[in-house]
Design an enzyme around this catalytic site. Structure first.
Site, mmCIF file in Angstrom:
data_model
loop_
_atom_site.group_PDB
_atom_site.id
_atom_site.type_symbol
_atom_site.label_atom_id
_atom_site.label_comp_id
_atom_site.label_asym_id
_atom_site.label_seq_id
_atom_site.Cartn_x
_atom_site.Cartn_y
_atom_site.Cartn_z
ATOM 1 N N LYS A 283 0.860 -1.191 0.000
ATOM 2 C CA LYS A 283 0.000 0.000 0.000
ATOM 3 C C LYS A 283 0.897 1.242 0.000
ATOM 4 C CE LYS A 283 -3.493 2.840 0.781
ATOM 5 N NZ LYS A 283 -4.439 3.168 -0.305
ATOM 6 N N ASN B 153 -13.304 4.704 -5.408
ATOM 7 C CA ASN B 153 -12.788 4.824 -4.034
ATOM 8 C C ASN B 153 -12.267 6.220 -3.752
ATOM 9 O OD1 ASN B 153 -9.650 5.050 -3.500
ATOM 10 N ND2 ASN B 153 -9.892 3.934 -5.426
ATOM 11 N N MET C 248 -10.159 6.584 -0.671
ATOM 12 C CA MET C 248 -9.600 6.052 0.576
ATOM 13 C C MET C 248 -8.840 7.123 1.353
ATOM 14 S SD MET C 248 -10.712 3.030 0.212
ATOM 15 C CE MET C 248 -9.951 2.094 1.524
ATOM 16 N N LEU D 109 -5.431 7.492 1.309
ATOM 17 C CA LEU D 109 -4.146 6.930 1.747
ATOM 18 C C LEU D 109 -4.102 6.438 3.194
ATOM 19 C CD1 LEU D 109 -1.443 9.241 0.062
ATOM 20 C CD2 LEU D 109 -2.084 6.924 -0.555
ATOM 21 N N ASN E 211 4.323 7.049 -6.085
ATOM 22 C CA ASN E 211 2.915 7.288 -6.420
ATOM 23 C C ASN E 211 2.731 8.784 -6.647
ATOM 24 O OD1 ASN E 211 0.197 7.466 -6.701
ATOM 25 N ND2 ASN E 211 -0.333 6.290 -4.876
ATOM 26 N N CYS F 29 -2.087 9.801 -6.694
ATOM 27 C CA CYS F 29 -3.233 9.510 -5.820
ATOM 28 C C CYS F 29 -4.356 10.496 -6.115
ATOM 29 C CB CYS F 29 -2.850 9.575 -4.347
ATOM 30 S SG CYS F 29 -4.295 9.233 -3.321
ATOM 31 N N LYS G 216 4.217 5.703 -10.755
ATOM 32 C CA LYS G 216 2.849 5.328 -11.136
ATOM 33 C C LYS G 216 2.110 6.594 -11.551
ATOM 34 C CE LYS G 216 -1.062 2.514 -9.842
ATOM 35 N NZ LYS G 216 -1.546 1.543 -8.877
ATOM 36 N N ILE H 22 -2.204 2.248 -15.385
ATOM 37 C CA ILE H 22 -2.459 3.576 -14.849
ATOM 38 C C ILE H 22 -3.003 3.484 -13.428
ATOM 39 C CG2 ILE H 22 -2.997 4.693 -17.057
ATOM 40 C CD1 ILE H 22 -5.989 4.184 -16.476
ATOM 41 N N GLY I 120 -11.447 -0.783 -12.415
ATOM 42 C CA GLY I 120 -12.280 -1.864 -12.960
ATOM 43 C C GLY I 120 -12.343 -1.853 -14.473
HETATM 44 C C1 DHB Z 1 -5.519 5.895 -2.956
HETATM 45 C C2 DHB Z 1 -6.317 5.648 -4.034
HETATM 46 C C3 DHB Z 1 -5.738 5.311 -5.206
HETATM 47 O O1 DHB Z 1 -6.466 5.029 -6.311
HETATM 48 C C4 DHB Z 1 -4.378 5.220 -5.285
HETATM 49 O O2 DHB Z 1 -3.828 4.857 -6.424
HETATM 50 C C5 DHB Z 1 -3.577 5.480 -4.232
HETATM 51 C C6 DHB Z 1 -4.156 5.813 -3.039
HETATM 52 C C7 DHB Z 1 -6.107 6.290 -1.687
HETATM 53 O O3 DHB Z 1 -7.003 7.134 -1.694
HETATM 54 O O4 DHB Z 1 -5.667 5.788 -0.642
#
Ligand code: DHB
Length: 300
Positions: free
Chosen positions: A36, A60, A62, A64, A116, A119, A153, A181, A210
């Site tokens: 992660k 999503n 999320m 991070l 990354n 994000c 990324k 991607i 997806g």
């Molecule tokens: C998160 C979401 C993503 O799509 C990603 O590539 C990296 C982090 C996130 O919000 O945690």
């Protein structure tokens, strides 16, 4: 590397946040373990609900959530005994944070480092990779800090010129690989019955993954391959569900693939099935060596 000579593994963010998940992954048939995205300090991430899984997609926001770089370095030490390649995915909120993260993961037993720069869910921060000159300046600095395989990324770009500029920068600064991607940055789902968004953070809008992003991912791979001239490795991520999907990414020119939404839906048993199905597909097509087909896409 597996017997197919073509690594299939998790996309960062899926099944790789907790120690339990990372142990599951290292014991599965995933050929690598991508962690992660880690930050300098641990983070709880955005408020829930923050993930929605639809039929052909996921969305999503999320934010991070992660255990922080120090904990992930400890976990990497623990699972080193499984002898699988491990990739540290890192994201800083400033240049100095990227520098400190790179130095830390360089000392830990990761085989490669994935920056990354894409994000989608950090409200008000913007997506770093869309500032191409800033991204390339930072890449040049980080390259000097590690001898490990270093990659980046990226999010989908919508102009060929941006892909060309970024690809030329990757060549110039000796970046070893590019992962294409990350989620398509702006997506949402509205529950029409309840007349409400299905996730909470950031106005209900988050990164899309997806099957529905596969055509976007493939086009990025094709154009990066063109501008990189085959001189750097490309990892394909985006909507991969089947052996046929993987084959399309091989033709487009990827040297490995990451599984995101499909792994989220089906769990780590998916790796065994994808490998078996890919093996069968190659037999059916009478292909002995995947590298004979890498980037061998035909154009009309
Ligand atoms: C998160 C979401 C993503 O799509 C990603 O590539 C990296 C982090 C996130 O919000 O945690």
């Amino acid at each position: 590397m597996n017997s197919l000579n073509f690594p299939i593994f998790n996309a960062s963010g899926v099944w790789c946040s907790s120690e339990r998940e990372l142990v599951d992954l290292v014991k599965s048939q995933s050929d690598e373990v991508v962690f992660k995205t880690m930050t300098v300090k641990p983070r709880l991430g955005n408020p829930e609900p923050r993930l929605f899984i639809g039929r052909d997609f996921s969305v999503n926001s999320m934010g991070l959530p992660n255990l922080g770089v120090d904990k992930y370095c400890q976990i990497a030490e623990k699972i080193l005994k499984y002898k699988k390649p491990m990739t540290a995915s890192i994201a800083g909120f400033s240049e100095n944070e990227f520098i400190s993260l790179t130095k830390k993961v360089d000392k830990a037993p990761f085989t490669s480092i994935e920056l990354n720069f894409s994000c989608p869910n950090l409200e008000s921060k913007g997506i770093f990779a869309y500032d191409i000159s800033l991204s390339l300046r930072l890449l040049a600095k980080l390259r000097k800090l590690t001898k490990k395989k270093l990659g980046v990324k990226l999010p989908p770009y919508v102009q060929r010129g941006d892909i060309k500029t970024m690809a030329e920068g990757l060549l110039k600064h000796n970046i070893n690989f590019v992962t294409l991607i990350n989620s398509f940055p702006l997506g949402c789902v509205i529950d029409h019955k309840k007349e409400i968004m299905v996730i909470k953070p950031n106005d209900g809008i988050g990164g899309l993954g997806g099957s529905i992003i596969k055509p976007i991912a493939l086009s990025q791979v094709v154009l990066f391959r063109k501008y990189l001239g085959g001189k750097r490795e490309i990892i394909g991520v985006g909507g991969i569900n089947s052996a046929e999907d993987i084959y399309e990414f091989i033709l487009a020119g990827t040297r490995g693939v990451g599984i995101g939404t499909a792994l989220l839906k089906k769990g780590p048993k998916i790796f065994k099935k994808l490998k078996l199905d890919l093996h069968r597909l190659l037999i059916k097509k009478k292909i002995r060596n995947i590298s004979d087909k890498l980037g061998k896409l035909k154009f009309l």
